[in-house]
Structures are given as structure tokens and as C-alpha cells.
Write a protein that holds these residues in place. Structure first.
Motif, PDB file in Angstrom:
ATOM      1  N   LEU A  59     -44.801  52.477  70.112  1.00 20.71           N
ATOM      2  CA  LEU A  59     -45.238  52.144  71.463  1.00 20.71           C
ATOM      3  C   LEU A  59     -46.730  52.472  71.563  1.00 20.71           C
ATOM      4  N   PHE A  60     -47.479  51.500  72.046  1.00 20.54           N
ATOM      5  CA  PHE A  60     -48.928  51.643  72.076  1.00 20.54           C
ATOM      6  C   PHE A  60     -49.463  51.248  73.453  1.00 20.54           C
ATOM      7  N   GLY A  61     -50.515  51.879  73.831  1.00 18.19           N
ATOM      8  CA  GLY A  61     -51.136  51.582  75.116  1.00 18.19           C
ATOM      9  C   GLY A  61     -52.639  51.403  74.969  1.00 18.19           C
ATOM     10  N   LYS A  62     -53.249  50.874  76.000  1.00 17.02           N
ATOM     11  CA  LYS A  62     -54.699  50.700  76.008  1.00 17.02           C
ATOM     12  C   LYS A  62     -55.206  50.981  77.412  1.00 17.02           C
ATOM     13  N   PHE A  63     -56.148  51.915  77.496  1.00 11.80           N
ATOM     14  CA  PHE A  63     -56.728  52.285  78.783  1.00 11.80           C
ATOM     15  C   PHE A  63     -58.253  52.212  78.665  1.00 11.80           C
ATOM     16  N   ARG A  77     -56.753  54.305  73.100  1.00 14.49           N
ATOM     17  CA  ARG A  77     -55.511  53.665  72.702  1.00 14.49           C
ATOM     18  C   ARG A  77     -54.559  54.706  72.115  1.00 14.49           C
ATOM     19  N   PRO A  78     -53.705  55.267  72.944  1.00 20.97           N
ATOM     20  CA  PRO A  78     -52.708  56.208  72.417  1.00 20.97           C
ATOM     21  C   PRO A  78     -51.593  55.445  71.700  1.00 20.97           C
ATOM     22  N   ALA A  79     -50.966  56.123  70.764  1.00 21.90           N
ATOM     23  CA  ALA A  79     -49.917  55.468  69.977  1.00 21.90           C
ATOM     24  C   ALA A  79     -48.834  56.476  69.624  1.00 21.90           C
ATOM     25  N   LEU A  80     -47.592  56.004  69.657  1.00 27.49           N
ATOM     26  CA  LEU A  80     -46.426  56.789  69.253  1.00 27.49           C
ATOM     27  C   LEU A  80     -45.566  55.922  68.346  1.00 27.49           C
ATOM     28  N   ALA A  81     -44.989  56.545  67.312  1.00 23.56           N
ATOM     29  CA  ALA A  81     -44.129  55.778  66.407  1.00 23.56           C
ATOM     30  C   ALA A  81     -43.050  56.690  65.821  1.00 23.56           C
ATOM     31  N   LEU A  82     -41.924  56.066  65.496  1.00 28.35           N
ATOM     32  CA  LEU A  82     -40.793  56.769  64.889  1.00 28.35           C
ATOM     33  C   LEU A  82     -40.261  55.913  63.749  1.00 28.35           C
ATOM     34  N   LYS A  83     -40.081  56.584  62.590  1.00 29.97           N
ATOM     35  CA  LYS A  83     -39.505  55.848  61.468  1.00 29.97           C
ATOM     36  C   LYS A  83     -38.451  56.724  60.786  1.00 29.97           C
ATOM     37  N   PRO A  84     -37.209  56.270  60.745  1.00 29.62           N
ATOM     38  CA  PRO A  84     -36.189  56.986  59.955  1.00 29.62           C
ATOM     39  C   PRO A  84     -36.478  56.790  58.471  1.00 29.62           C
ATOM     40  N   LEU A  85     -36.402  57.883  57.740  1.00 31.08           N
ATOM     41  CA  LEU A  85     -36.672  57.810  56.306  1.00 31.08           C
ATOM     42  C   LEU A  85     -35.352  57.965  55.525  1.00 31.08           C
ATOM     43  N   TYR A  86     -35.149  59.075  54.866  1.00 36.13           N
ATOM     44  CA  TYR A  86     -33.988  59.229  53.987  1.00 36.13           C
ATOM     45  C   TYR A  86     -33.183  60.468  54.384  1.00 36.13           C
ATOM     46  N   ASP A  87     -31.879  60.335  54.349  1.00 37.88           N
ATOM     47  CA  ASP A  87     -30.977  61.488  54.467  1.00 37.88           C
ATOM     48  C   ASP A  87     -31.335  62.365  55.671  1.00 37.88           C
ATOM     49  N   GLY A  88     -31.528  61.732  56.843  1.00 42.09           N
ATOM     50  CA  GLY A  88     -31.812  62.480  58.058  1.00 42.09           C
ATOM     51  C   GLY A  88     -33.239  62.960  58.183  1.00 42.09           C
ATOM     52  N   ILE A  89     -34.106  62.461  57.379  1.00 44.53           N
ATOM     53  CA  ILE A  89     -35.526  62.807  57.497  1.00 44.53           C
ATOM     54  C   ILE A  89     -36.203  61.732  58.359  1.00 44.53           C
ATOM     55  N   TYR A  90     -36.936  62.202  59.356  1.00 45.63           N
ATOM     56  CA  TYR A  90     -37.612  61.286  60.286  1.00 45.63           C
ATOM     57  C   TYR A  90     -39.111  61.602  60.295  1.00 45.63           C
ATOM     58  N   ALA A  91     -39.878  60.532  60.531  1.00 42.01           N
ATOM     59  CA  ALA A  91     -41.324  60.700  60.709  1.00 42.01           C
ATOM     60  C   ALA A  91     -41.655  60.383  62.160  1.00 42.01           C
ATOM     61  N   LYS A 129     -51.995  45.599  77.308  1.00 42.91           N
ATOM     62  CA  LYS A 129     -52.114  46.986  77.758  1.00 42.91           C
ATOM     63  C   LYS A 129     -50.985  47.849  77.200  1.00 42.91           C
ATOM     64  N   VAL A 130     -49.818  47.249  77.079  1.00 46.65           N
ATOM     65  CA  VAL A 130     -48.652  47.954  76.542  1.00 46.65           C
ATOM     66  C   VAL A 130     -48.073  47.089  75.419  1.00 46.65           C
ATOM     67  N   ILE A 131     -47.902  47.705  74.260  1.00 44.17           N
ATOM     68  CA  ILE A 131     -47.419  46.962  73.094  1.00 44.17           C
ATOM     69  C   ILE A 131     -46.222  47.710  72.505  1.00 44.17           C
ATOM     70  N   LEU A 132     -45.149  46.984  72.250  1.00 43.46           N
ATOM     71  CA  LEU A 132     -43.955  47.523  71.602  1.00 43.46           C
ATOM     72  C   LEU A 132     -43.810  46.833  70.254  1.00 43.46           C
ATOM     73  N   ARG A 133     -43.603  47.641  69.207  1.00 42.33           N
ATOM     74  CA  ARG A 133     -43.527  47.082  67.868  1.00 42.33           C
ATOM     75  C   ARG A 133     -42.278  47.608  67.169  1.00 42.33           C
ATOM     76  N   LEU A 134     -41.557  46.674  66.536  1.00 40.95           N
ATOM     77  CA  LEU A 134     -40.396  47.012  65.718  1.00 40.95           C
ATOM     78  C   LEU A 134     -40.685  46.570  64.290  1.00 40.95           C
ATOM     79  N   GLY A 135     -40.327  47.432  63.324  1.00 42.11           N
ATOM     80  CA  GLY A 135     -40.562  47.088  61.935  1.00 42.11           C
ATOM     81  C   GLY A 135     -39.362  47.409  61.066  1.00 42.11           C
ATOM     82  N   TRP A 136     -39.225  46.654  60.023  1.00 42.24           N
ATOM     83  CA  TRP A 136     -38.103  46.854  59.089  1.00 42.24           C
ATOM     84  C   TRP A 136     -38.566  46.463  57.706  1.00 42.24           C
ATOM     85  N   GLY A 137     -38.230  47.308  56.726  1.00 41.90           N
ATOM     86  CA  GLY A 137     -38.685  47.031  55.386  1.00 41.90           C
ATOM     87  C   GLY A 137     -37.623  47.318  54.345  1.00 41.90           C
ATOM     88  N   LEU A 138     -37.755  46.705  53.191  1.00 40.18           N
ATOM     89  CA  LEU A 138     -36.851  46.889  52.059  1.00 40.18           C
ATOM     90  C   LEU A 138     -37.672  47.201  50.824  1.00 40.18           C
TER      91      LEU A 138
END
Length: 760
Positions: free
Chosen positions: A280-284, A306-320, A253-262
Motif C-alpha cells: 500500500l502506497f500513498g503520495k502527499f 511517498r510512504p510505503a508499506l508491504a507484506l510478503k510471506p516467505l517460507y515456513d511462517g517467515i514474513y517480511a 494518491k493511493v496505490i494498492l499492489r498485489l504481486g505473485w512469483g514463482l
């Protein structure tokens, strides 16, 4: 199942692509541009082995091959510069998944716009449409092909090929699956601007890119699940991307995901995105009342959001910052097929089968219905000896090795003796032809017959032994859901009832006269037989019509004493009749026994006996030494016996003769006055007695008038009052008184004769 292996031509093609590729220098963030289309992708995790539809199809077109629901997907990502670089960019995505029997379609439309002020992310503005079709080649092997058209500073049109294999348990991981993708097969999209190394930007996403990856769960409980993923990608075979992910789920019902890439090319040429992403993801679930609307008819009353929220830091203070909603319409089919058998109604509750090919109860027909929401993959009807064994371990009983004609071996209780069914015939052959058959296979489920039939035979082709059996039908769908019918009893009984009628030794015993005279008024038919639910005995007339019927319920057939009456209580007419005994057991095994030539004869012909003289004197003097007895039997047909006797006045028998048929009865018989020992009977009055017996039991008798046996001569004397008289004389002298005395006789005669002896 064999693991899919890329063919040698594909490897050769990839090698040629590397040799012919231009210098590699895509714009910074170009290899991650597709991640902006969905929070699921932006948060990290597997690229090649994910099955989140439709967003995972952007990276691996095989991802949705197992999807069973229509899925709507809408996402928005805000790309914001929050430090030295400022500005607001947007990524918008709309996606749709539509499953079909031949494959799963996925389509999407994407819009990306990054302002020039975000110089560390020079992606510009582009519009992209994608489509793919995925196919499950087997329950655990998916394949897919997709194509995308992008329009912006340039245009590009390229195809992607992907596979996904669900392995299951692998090392310490559970639910492990891996995927491989070859993407960018076609004309790449080349934007204006600079690449990460400072030269003219090359295409993004990069053409001729090979990506492999896998994911699995290392913790799995009823409530909690934790998994990890790892992907490697080689854009244009000139760079290496590494992506890892860690995921935790609570009750799904509640899913937390962490990701890291090179991105090793970016690491070597300036700032790179090194901070992890999070999602962060949910299911209702929501339900609505069913009605006649389009939604209800499509089965979408129960669906998910299924709502979903995500945050990813990009480059030089740019965030998605990404948000989205994923709506699978309907629910995944977890319901077992509903299997219903229509059991025949019988008076005994159970059905009886007699596999003897006589056309009666040779088989049992069970009308069948199976209700399934998706595709029925198989069904089986299993016949067990006794009660059924465990459904998962049931197997056919071994064939009997007994010689032909011998009684079949009795299977053990719980053994499956017959399995009848059908299952989906999916292509199983290997090689190129087999692969193409799998690709073109269309799911349609198997047809369900309107009835199932068991003929009482085992899988070895021989009739099963008599006894109790049970039948159950099981069905499964393409999701592995299994349904089961009720268990029904069937009794096999191929042994017919037994009965014997005891026919009399003498045919005359079948003749009787129900006339109430106390002689042969009843005909007793004696019989034996097996105990059955119902025996029927019937008396038939010469025309074959039933005149009397009697039933024996729940017992053996007893003796039947027929009083000659019909079912209405009326004595039947004289004639020839038959008795038929019949029974059919619960399996319709039948038996008939018959007794013919039963004769009803109520005739009572008259008889008499006469004598020729009323007295005789058996003294040998030649005068009336004998009396003639004259039997009067006008109807001699059916005469069974006779007896002629002489009785004294006390009705004691003094002499007799008898015979056993009509031929031995004479027309006359002379009686010499002697008894059976040859002794002369004493003088006295006697009478003749005649008795006959007919085969119908009628026994008439008759007696003659008395006749006298007298061997003593008469004695007597006569005297006269005076020896002389004068008839002409005076009174007193003109008569003479004659006196006589003697023995008592029937007749005395007195005569007056002259001296010469002449009667005067």
C-alpha cells in the motif's frame, strides 16, 4: 524510432556464461534478497520495466533515466519468523537519485542480516553498496549501467546492464513499457551455507542473469488506473523466475499492489514462497513558503512524501514486513515555458514593415525572453496571414509560382507564411557511432536569442504581399510543455505614398507680389496625393531654410495658397523660393515632391506717359498734324504686358496699342487723331493713358495732361469806331475804338499795320 536490439556479442557472451557456470544452487530466498530493500519491490510488480526511482535501479539500472528530481529513499524491512522458526532479521536501505544533464546517478547502501534461527532463509549478514547511471537515449528509450559491491561471508563485485523502452499503446494496454537486464557481470558473492537443493550454496544474486519484463495499464480514467506486469528471469540461465503484478491507483494518491512469483528451482527442491505479496502506497504533497534558504533556491519548497508499506510471506511462517519513505524533492516540471515578446511602441498600436531595403522599417525586431525551469527543446516564431491558425496544424504557405516581377500570390487567411526557430539537435543517426553519440549527449537546452527578426519575407524568399499579419512565438521544453506568447499584429506596407504638384505652364505664374494690392497677392500651389497620416509642405528660401510649413493630417494634401508670409506672419523678403511636399507612411515609405523657382517680387516701379504738344490739328496741313505720346517705363525687367491708349474727357477709350513684353513697348508713339477704324476723332480734349503689368502682378497706370484736337480754323472779325482819328486832336478826337470778335481759341493776336502791312 528503431527498437534497441542486443548485439550478437552479448548473446554469445551469455551462451559462454552458461557453459562455464558452476552447478546452480543458491540459498533459499537468495534470488529475492534484493526485494527486501524496498516495499515497492517487495510488493511485487515489474522488475525490468519499473521506473520507481531509486529502488527500481537495483533491478534495472536504466530505470531512472527519465527522473528529473533529486529523490531520497529510506526503507526498512523486518524479517520475522512467526511459526516453528523464530527470530528477527533486518534489511535496511538508503538510496539517492541525482539527475544531471548527462545522465541520472543513483546510489544506495544496503544492509541485510538474517539470524541463523531462520533456517529456511539462510542469507546471513551482508553489506552492499550500489551505484548506477542511466541515460535517456531518446524520449522513449532508456539505457543504464550499474555496479555493486557486497561484503559478508564473501565479497562480490559485479555490473548490470539494462534498457527500458516506453512503447505507449500496445494491444489492449496503455502506457506500455518493457525492459531487459543482464545482471551479475563480474565476481559473484557466494555465502556460506546450503543451497535450496541441499548442496553447498552458490552465489546470490546469481551471476549472468537475463531478465525481461513489461507493464501496462488496462484501465485508465481521470480518477482510476489499473495495470498489470509480467517478468521472466533466467538466473545463470539455469533457472526460471516468473513474477506477475496487479496494481490499482486512485488519483495516483493511493496505490494498492498485489504481486505473485514463482521460483522453479525452489519449487523443485522443497518449500517455495507461493503466497502473494501486497503493498500500500500513498503520495502527499507539501508546500512551504519560499525564502532565501538553500531549499528554496533549489526549488524544493514544493515536494512529495511517498510512504510505503508491504507484506510478503516467505517460507515456513517467515514474513517480511517492509516500510519506507520516498521523497522526490521539488515537482516535475509541468509548467509551460513563459514566452515574452517586447513589441515596439508605435503611435498606431501596430507595427508597419516595408521590406524594400531602403533602411527604414525593413524589418521588425522583437526582443525575446523565454523562462523555462528545465531544458528548452525548441521555439518557433510563426508569421500568419491575418489571424493565426491552430498551432498544431499551422504549416508554411506554398511558394508562389508566379513569374519574376509579378505580384506575389496572396496567401489565404490563417496561413503560415514564415517560420523561424530552433530546436534541440539530439543525435539521430543509427549504428554504433550513433549509439555512442546518444550515450555521450549532454542535455543543455537550446540558446535563446535576445531578439527575433522578421524582414517581411516568406519562406520562399520573396516579400509577402501588403496586408495584415500576426506573429506568435511558441516554445517547448524537454517534458513536452508548450508555451505561447501573445499574438501581435504586423502590417506589411511596401507601397509609398503618391503625390503630384501641378506645375504651371508659364514660369511667370510662379512670380507673385504679396503686397496687399489685390493683384497676385497669393500663389496657389495645386497638388494631389494619397491619404496619409501626415503630409508636410514647406516653403524654403534660397539657403534651404524653412520659412513656412503646413501640415495635412489624416487626409490627402490639399491646395496651398501662400500669402508670402513666414510662420511668424511676416512677409518674406523678395527672392527665389521653393515648395517641398513630403510624407512618410506608417511603414516609413517616403515621398518628396518639389516645386522650384517661386519668386516673391514686391517691387513697384513708377511709370509715366507724356505728350509733346498740348494741342494738335490732324488736318494734313503739315502743322501739328500729330501728337507724340512718350511712355515712361524706367524698369522693364519683369514686364508682362502693356497698353497705351487715348481717352476722351469721359475716359472712354478711343485708341489703343498693346504688347506682351517689354521689347514691344516703344520709346515714343505718334498719334494722328484717328481711332482704330481710321476715323478722325471729334474735336475735343484728350489724354494719353499707359498701363503696364509686371509678372509679380503689379499693374501701375499713368495719364498725360490733356491735349486738344482741333481741326477747325479760327474765325473772327475786327471793326473800328471811326475810320479816322487825330491822335493830336482834342479829347474825343484823339482815339479810335477797335472792336474784335471770333471763335474761342487758346491765343488770339491783334496787330495794327500800315498800308504796306507792316506792324506798327
Amino acid at each position: 524510432m528503431k527498437t534497441f536490439r542486443p548485439a550478437f556479442p552479448a548473446i554469445l557472451f551469455a551462451a559462454l556464461a552458461v557453459l562455464s557456470a558452476p552447478a546452480y544452487d543458491p540459498p533459499r530466498g537468495g534470488e529475492y534478497a534484493q526485494l527486501l530493500t524496498s516495499p515497492y519491490l517487495l510488493a511485487g510488480g515489474s522488475w525490468a520495466a519499473s521506473t520507481e526511482s531509486p529502488v527500481s535501479d537495483y533491478l534495472n539500472p536504466a530505470a531512472s533515466a527519465g527522473q528529473q528530481r533529486v529523490v531520497l529513499d529510506a526503507n526498512y524491512a523486518a524479517v520475522v519468523g512467526m511459526e516453528t522458526q523464530t527470530g528477527w532479521g533486518s534489511a535496511l536501505n538508503l538510496g539517492l537519485t541525482i539527475p544531471k544533464p548527462y545522465g541520472v546517478w543513483t546510489a544506495s547502501a544496503q544492509f541485510l542480516s538474517i539470524p541463523d534461527s531462520l533456517t529456511s532463509l539462510p542469507l546471513g549478514t551482508a553489506f552492499r553498496v550500489e551505484g548506477s547511471i542511466a541515460k535517456d537515449l531518446s524520449p522513449n528509450l532508456y539505457a543504464g549501467v550499474g555496479a555493486g559491491l557486497v561484503v559478508g561471508d564473501d565479497w562480490g563485485l559485479a555490473a548490470d546492464l539494462g534498457i527500458l523502452h516506453k512503447v505507449g499503446n500496445f494491444a489492449f494496454l496503455r502506457n506500455f513499457q518493457w525492459g531487459a537486464v543482464v545482471s551479475g557481470l563480474g565476481k559473484p558473492y557466494v555465502p556460506d551455507g546450503l543451497g535450496a537443493a541441499g548442496g553447498a550454496a552458490t552465489a546470490f544474486p546469481s551471476p549472468y542473469t537475463l531478465t525481461v519484463g513489461g507493464r501496462g495499464d488496462f484501465i485508465q480514467t481521470e480518477k482510476f488506473r489499473a495495470g498489470l506486469s509480467l517478468d521472466l528471469s533466467a538466473p545463470s540461465f539455469q533457472n526460471l523466475l516468473l513474477n506477475t503484478g496487479l496494481e490499482g491507483s486512485f488519483r495516483e494518491k493511493v496505490i494498492l499492489r498485489l504481486g505473485w512469483g514463482l521460483n522453479f528451482h525452489e519449487l523443485a527442491n522443497g518449500p517455495a514462497a507461493l503466497l502473494p505479496s501486497v503493498g500500500l502506497f500513498g503520495k502527499f504533497e507539501f508546500n512551504r513558503k519560499s525564502d532565501e534558504s538553500f531549499i528554496s533556491k533549489q526549488g524544493w519548497d514544493r515536494s512529495e512524501i511517498r510512504p510505503a508499506l508491504a507484506l510478503k510471506p516467505l517460507y515456513d511462517g517467515i514474513y517480511a514486513y517492509s516500510a519506507g519513505i520516498n521523497i522526490p524533492l521539488g515537482v516535475v516540471d509541468r509548467e509551460a515555458p513563459v514566452v515574452r515578446l517586447t513589441y515596439p511602441d508605435t503611435p498606431w498600436g501596430a507595427y508597419y514593415v516595408s521590406p524594400n531595403s531602403d533602411g527604414k522599417n525593413d524589418e521588425i525586431e522583437l526582443p525575446l525572453s523565454i523562462r523555462e525551469r528545465r531544458y528548452l527543446s525548441g521555439y518557433t516564431m510563426t508569421v500568419y496571414r491575418g489571424d493565426p491558425g491552430p498551432a498544431e496544424t499551422a504549416s508554411p504557405a506554398p511558394a508562389s509560382e508566379s513569374a519574376g516581377g509579378a505580384a506575389p500570390e496572396v496567401p489565404a487567411d490563417g496561413a503560415a507564411v514564415r517560420i523561424i526557430g530552433n530546436k534541440e539537435s539530439r543525435p539521430e543517426t543509427s549504428g554504433l557511432a550513433g549509439f555512442w553519440d546518444r550515450v555521450t549527449y549532454v542535455k543543455k537546452g537550446i540558446p535563446v536569442p535576445d531578439k527575433l527578426v522578421w524582414n517581411g519575407f516568406a519562406d520562399d524568399g520573396k516579400p509577402v504581399p501588403d496586408g495584415r499579419y500576426t506573429i506568435v512565438v511558441e516554445a517547448s521544453d524537454d517534458n513536452g510543455n508548450k508555451g505561447r506568447s501573445e499574438v501581435y499584429e504586423v502590417f506589411v506596407d511596401s507601397t509609398p505614398p503618391t503625390a503630384e504638384i501641378a506645375a504651371p505652364r508659364d514660369a511667370a505664374d510662379l512670380i507673385f507680389s504679396p503686397d496687399g494690392d489685390g493683384s497676385k497677392d497669393l500663389l496657389t500651389i495645386r497638388k494631389t496625393g494619397s491619404e496619409e497620416d501626415l503630409w508636410t509642405g514647406r516653403i524654403l528660401d534660397a539657403a534651404g531654410s524653412t520659412v513656412r510649413a503646413v501640415e495635412y493630417k489624416g487626409s490627402a494634401p490639399g491646395d496651398f495658397a501662400w500669402d508670402g508670409k513666414d510662420d511668424a506672419g511676416t512677409v518674406v523678403p523678395d527672392g527665389v523660393y521653393s515648395y517641398v511636399l513630403e510624407a512618410s507612411d506608417r511603414a516609413q515609405n517616403s515621398i518628396t515632391r518639389r516645386l522650384d523657382n517661386i519668386v516673391v517680387n514686391t517691387q513697384q516701379p513708377p511709370i509715366s506717359v507724356a505728350i509733346d504738344v498740348s494741342a494738335f490739328s490732324p488736318n494734313g496741313d503739315g502743322v501739328r498734324d500729330m501728337v507724340t505720346l512718350l511712355p515712361g517705363v524706367p524698369i522693364r525687367t519683369g514686364l508682362a504686358s502693356w497698353r497705351l491708349a487715348v481717352l476722351d474727357e469721359g475716359k472712354a477709350e478711343k485708341w489703343s496699342r498693346s504688347g506682351a513684353d517689354a521689347a514691344s513697348l516703344p520709346e515714343r508713339w505718334t498719334f494722328d487723331g484717328k481711332d482704330a477704324a481710321g476715323r478722325l476723332l471729334s474735336e475735343g480734349s484728350y489724354r494719353a493713358f499707359l498701363e503696364v503689368r509686371y509678372v509679380n502682378g503689379y499693374t501701375p497706370s499713368s495719364t498725360s495732361p490733356l491735349f486738344l484736337l482741333d481741326v477747325t480754323p479760327p474765325s473772327g472779325k475786327a471793326s473800328v469806331e471811326r475810320p479816322t482819328f487825330n491822335p493830336a486832336g482834342t479829347a474825343g478826337q484823339n482815339t479810335a475804338v477797335l472792336a474784335a470778335s471770333g471763335s474761342r481759341e487758346l491765343t488770339w493776336t491783334a496787330e495794327i499795320a500800315d498800308a504796306a502791312g507792316k506792324a506798327v
